[in-house]
Design a protein around this motif. Structure first.
Motif, PDB file in Angstrom:
ATOM      1  N   GLY A 294       0.892  -1.166   0.042  1.00 44.94           N
ATOM      2  CA  GLY A 294      -0.076   0.098   0.006  1.00 44.94           C
ATOM      3  C   GLY A 294       0.841   1.274   0.008  1.00 44.94           C
ATOM      4  N   ALA A 295       2.069   1.140  -0.045  1.00 40.49           N
ATOM      5  CA  ALA A 295       2.861   2.226  -0.180  1.00 40.49           C
ATOM      6  C   ALA A 295       2.780   3.344  -1.181  1.00 40.49           C
ATOM      7  N   PHE A 296       2.261   2.734  -2.352  1.00 41.71           N
ATOM      8  CA  PHE A 296       1.986   3.449  -3.412  1.00 41.71           C
ATOM      9  C   PHE A 296       0.980   2.662  -4.540  1.00 41.71           C
ATOM     10  N   THR A 297       0.242   3.398  -5.147  1.00 40.03           N
ATOM     11  CA  THR A 297      -0.492   2.530  -6.350  1.00 40.03           C
ATOM     12  C   THR A 297       0.138   1.467  -6.897  1.00 40.03           C
ATOM     13  N   GLY A 298      -0.431   0.265  -6.845  1.00 41.67           N
ATOM     14  CA  GLY A 298      -0.002  -0.869  -7.491  1.00 41.67           C
ATOM     15  C   GLY A 298       0.866  -1.623  -6.404  1.00 41.67           C
ATOM     16  N   ALA A 299       1.244  -1.241  -5.160  1.00 40.25           N
ATOM     17  CA  ALA A 299       1.943  -1.948  -4.112  1.00 40.25           C
ATOM     18  C   ALA A 299       1.229  -2.812  -3.542  1.00 40.25           C
ATOM     19  N   THR A 300       0.741  -3.972  -4.244  1.00 39.98           N
ATOM     20  CA  THR A 300      -0.437  -4.938  -3.569  1.00 39.98           C
ATOM     21  C   THR A 300       0.033  -5.837  -2.541  1.00 39.98           C
ATOM     22  N   GLU A 301       1.568  -5.816  -2.434  1.00 43.96           N
ATOM     23  CA  GLU A 301       2.096  -6.572  -1.306  1.00 43.96           C
ATOM     24  C   GLU A 301       3.662  -6.076  -1.120  1.00 43.96           C
ATOM     25  N   GLN A 336      26.230   4.745   7.621  1.00 41.09           N
ATOM     26  CA  GLN A 336      26.464   4.961   8.994  1.00 41.09           C
ATOM     27  C   GLN A 336      25.993   4.060   9.991  1.00 41.09           C
ATOM     28  N   ASP A 337      24.656   3.833   9.931  1.00 44.53           N
ATOM     29  CA  ASP A 337      23.817   3.066  10.967  1.00 44.53           C
ATOM     30  C   ASP A 337      23.716   1.521  10.392  1.00 44.53           C
ATOM     31  N   GLN A 338      23.576   1.213   9.527  1.00 45.43           N
ATOM     32  CA  GLN A 338      23.364  -0.119   8.734  1.00 45.43           C
ATOM     33  C   GLN A 338      21.964  -0.440   9.223  1.00 45.43           C
ATOM     34  N   GLU A 339      21.014   0.430   8.908  1.00 44.79           N
ATOM     35  CA  GLU A 339      19.789   0.410   9.068  1.00 44.79           C
ATOM     36  C   GLU A 339      18.820   1.385   8.312  1.00 44.79           C
ATOM     37  N   PHE A 340      17.702   0.911   7.982  1.00 43.68           N
ATOM     38  CA  PHE A 340      16.831   1.609   6.857  1.00 43.68           C
ATOM     39  C   PHE A 340      15.170   1.357   7.143  1.00 43.68           C
ATOM     40  N   HIS A 341      14.333   1.972   6.428  1.00 45.43           N
ATOM     41  CA  HIS A 341      12.994   1.415   6.456  1.00 45.43           C
ATOM     42  C   HIS A 341      12.617   1.411   4.744  1.00 45.43           C
ATOM     43  N   ARG A 342      11.767   0.555   4.660  1.00 49.84           N
ATOM     44  CA  ARG A 342      11.148   0.492   3.378  1.00 49.84           C
ATOM     45  C   ARG A 342      10.239   1.575   3.140  1.00 49.84           C
ATOM     46  N   VAL A 343      10.083   1.723   1.749  1.00 48.13           N
ATOM     47  CA  VAL A 343       9.316   2.891   1.272  1.00 48.13           C
ATOM     48  C   VAL A 343       7.800   2.667   1.598  1.00 48.13           C
ATOM     49  N   GLY A 344       7.430   3.783   2.348  1.00 41.33           N
ATOM     50  CA  GLY A 344       5.864   3.551   3.043  1.00 41.33           C
ATOM     51  C   GLY A 344       6.181   2.862   4.147  1.00 41.33           C
ATOM     52  N   GLY A 345       7.239   2.508   4.912  1.00 44.81           N
ATOM     53  CA  GLY A 345       7.205   1.884   6.146  1.00 44.81           C
ATOM     54  C   GLY A 345       7.796   2.891   7.296  1.00 44.81           C
ATOM     55  N   THR A 346       7.795   2.431   8.681  1.00 46.65           N
ATOM     56  CA  THR A 346       8.132   3.292   9.557  1.00 46.65           C
ATOM     57  C   THR A 346       9.199   2.298  10.441  1.00 46.65           C
ATOM     58  N   LYS A 347       9.072   1.017  10.271  1.00 40.11           N
ATOM     59  CA  LYS A 347      10.046   0.122  11.049  1.00 40.11           C
ATOM     60  C   LYS A 347      11.396   0.188  10.673  1.00 40.11           C
ATOM     61  N   SER A 348      12.332   0.211  11.605  1.00 37.93           N
ATOM     62  CA  SER A 348      13.723   0.199  11.208  1.00 37.93           C
ATOM     63  C   SER A 348      14.046  -1.235  11.032  1.00 37.93           C
TER      64      SER A 348
END
Length: 536
Positions: A294-301, A336-348
């Motif tokens: 649901g991050a953008f149109t067409g992101a069904t999964e 620097q941190d070796q962490e990220f979040h996916r597009v449309g996500g908030t979890k590191s």
């Protein structure tokens, strides 16, 4: 348990209401054995399924999957052997844990049916030894009698009375699945199919990795500049710090990046390559970091990005100089941190990834013009390596050319071809603005177009098919003329290598051929970066 024995014609030969013993089984391929569970109508479909599988195995010439049966009960072993033979498998047997480990090392079975109650070593102890050998260093891994490293087989444990505790312990020790005695042979058939599908996938992945490794395995280079590059690459491979590969397009930065990965501690992990110039900004962000549903149109999964997929391995960021400035901040944070979040996500998401970046652009100019972040440059520029252009390592051309000709002859399945002295001379006098990539393309074309076994200078088509002088210029002058010293050194290299090749790399005889003093010949070799030993 209800049992029937059928001939291949389908006529019953024996019917009984007890567990079959080994001496109940007739020898020969005309016997098909069924162990059923009290449902009379089931035997017809089961029989036809088994016979069709056996027929397909006999008709084809494919190698049968090998199954090791480890059980001290002879009757059980015979029964399993007969059943597996009907299903089209090859089976071997062992009666105790010590024999099982020996058979695994010598025979390399695809699947092991392992009883837990065994003399000498229990089934659990066999599993522990297999797991211990898998975790040992490369030099002490389980090896076959021929010296090849073995892939750890899938183990299906057999336990009596459905002991849950034993099954759980076996699964903790690395078993793939378990069967309870007395056997449900339909369940055995299903488990075997699932195991062999998994085995086939692992073998395919192993084969594809070997194919990729072969494609990028060899770095050809005997010139001093390439020796320095390879020495530094081997030194920094064991580190997890970011590597920045610099150099003109076509100099082999991608091959060096894969070599650093192979030499590193992350070599068993994946190698993920991303070309930063091949995607617009939004697609590149998605390619690297993935997106949530649901991050953008067409992101069904939800989709994981290349960085997440490379956890435990290496990410190669090719053409890093073309990464959009807006995305460089996210990359800096990741480095620097070796962490990220996916597009449309908030979890590191934490990852353990080694980064290798490459570019043919001057990043310092990008900083000045505002297209590249200075802080990202400092973070990338920890371990820089600059690959020399081909015109600065002309002594490598003969060996590179030989390597590419052999490879493309093998790829096109044509007879082996060799390069004439005129072809070699033409290559030594060409400017090679496209570097090694252009050299490979020229030789691939020559292999296809040359009708004879010897590739001539005409087959290379460097004058007509190559770039013009204007395309080869290194500055804004319309008529590029190479400096006198550069042209002189290039021709001197060619003459020295030709003389050394003709004399078997004997420096004294080569100096006589060129009619110069040997000491001067040796000084020229050192100045021009020609190795004192012939290329391998």
């Amino acid at each position: 348990m209800f049992a029937k024995i059928y001939s291949e014609s389908g006529l019953p030969l024996l019917s009984c209401n007890r567990q079959l013993r080994g001496n109940d089984l007739r020898s020969g391929r005309d016997i098909v054995v069924m162990i059923l569970t009290g449902f009379p109508d089931t035997d017809v479909c089961v029989r036809s399924r088994i016979r069709s599988k056996a027929d397909r195995t006999d008709e084809g010439n494919t190698m049968k999957a090998k199954v090791l049966i480890v059980d001290d009960d002879v009757d059980t072993g015979v029964l399993l052997h007969q059943r597996l033979e009907m299903l089209g498998y090859e089976s071997i047997s062992a009666q105790d844990g010590a024999q099982a480990l020996e058979q695994i090392q010598q025979e390399s079975p695809d699947v092991v049916l392992l009883d837990l109650e065994l003399p000498k070593f229990s089934g659990i102890e066999v599993l522990r030894q297999l797991r211990g050998r898998k975790n040992q260093s490369q030099s002490t891994k389980l090896m076959s009698s021929a010296g090849y490293q073995l892939v750890r087989p899938f183990v299906i444990v057999m336990t009596a009375y459905g002991s849950v505790d034993d099954a759980v312990e076996a699964m903790k020790c690395g078993a793939y699945d378990f069967l309870t005695k007395p056997f449900d042979f339909d369940h055995l058939e299903m488990v075997m199919q699932r195991v062999l599908e998994q085995t086939a996938l692992l073998k395919e992945v192993k084969f594809l990795r070997e194919e990729v490794n072969y494609r990028y395995a060899k770095i050809v280079g005997e010139s001093q500049k390439m020796k320095d590059v390879l020495f530094m690459a081997e030194q920094i491979a064991s580190s997890k710090e970011t590597v920045l590969l610099l150099g003109e397009t076509g100099t082999g930065k991608d091959i060096l990046a894969r070599s650093i990965h192979r030499w590193s501690r992350q070599c068993d992990g994946p190698f993920m390559a991303v070309n930063c110039s091949a995607f617009p900004e939004t697609l590149l962000e998605n390619e690297l970091f993935g997106h949530e549903k649901g991050a953008f149109t067409g992101a069904t999964e939800m989709k994981a990005g290349k960085i997440e997929a490379a956890d435990g391995g290496t990410v190669f960021l090719d053409e890093i100089g073309d990464m959009p400035i807006q995305l460089q901040g996210r990359l800096l944070r990741l480095l620097q941190d070796q962490e990220f979040h996916r597009v449309g996500g908030t979890k590191s998401i934490k990852v353990n990834v080694r980064f290798i970046a490459a570019t043919n652009k001057d990043l310092q100019k990008g900083i000045t013009s505002g297209t590249f972040r200075e802080d990202l440059f400092f973070r990338l520029n920890i371990l820089p390596i600059t690959l020399p252009p081909l015109r600065e390592r002309m002594t490598d051309i003969p060996e590179l050319a030989k390597y590419f000709v052999i490879r493309h002859c093998r790829h096109t399945k044509c007879p082996g071809k060799t390069l004439s002295s005129s072809a070699l001379e033409a290559m030594m006098h060409y400017h090679w603005p496209g570097n090694i990539r252009e050299l490979e393309s020229v030789l691939a074309r020559a292999v296809i177009l040359s009708a004879e076994e010897t590739i001539t200078a005409e087959n290379l088509r460097l004058e007509n098919g190559g770039p013009t002088k204007k395309e080869c210029r290194v500055d804004d002058d319309d008529d590029y003329i190479p400096p006198f010293k550069e042209s002189l050194d290039r021709h001197s290299r060619f003459l020295l290598i030709q003389a050394l090749t003709q004399t078997g790399w004997n420096q004294s005889k080569a100096a006589e051929v060129l009619q110069i003093h040997r000491s001067y010949f040796v000084r020229l070799m050192k100045r021009l970066g020609i190795s004192s030993t012939p290329p391998s």
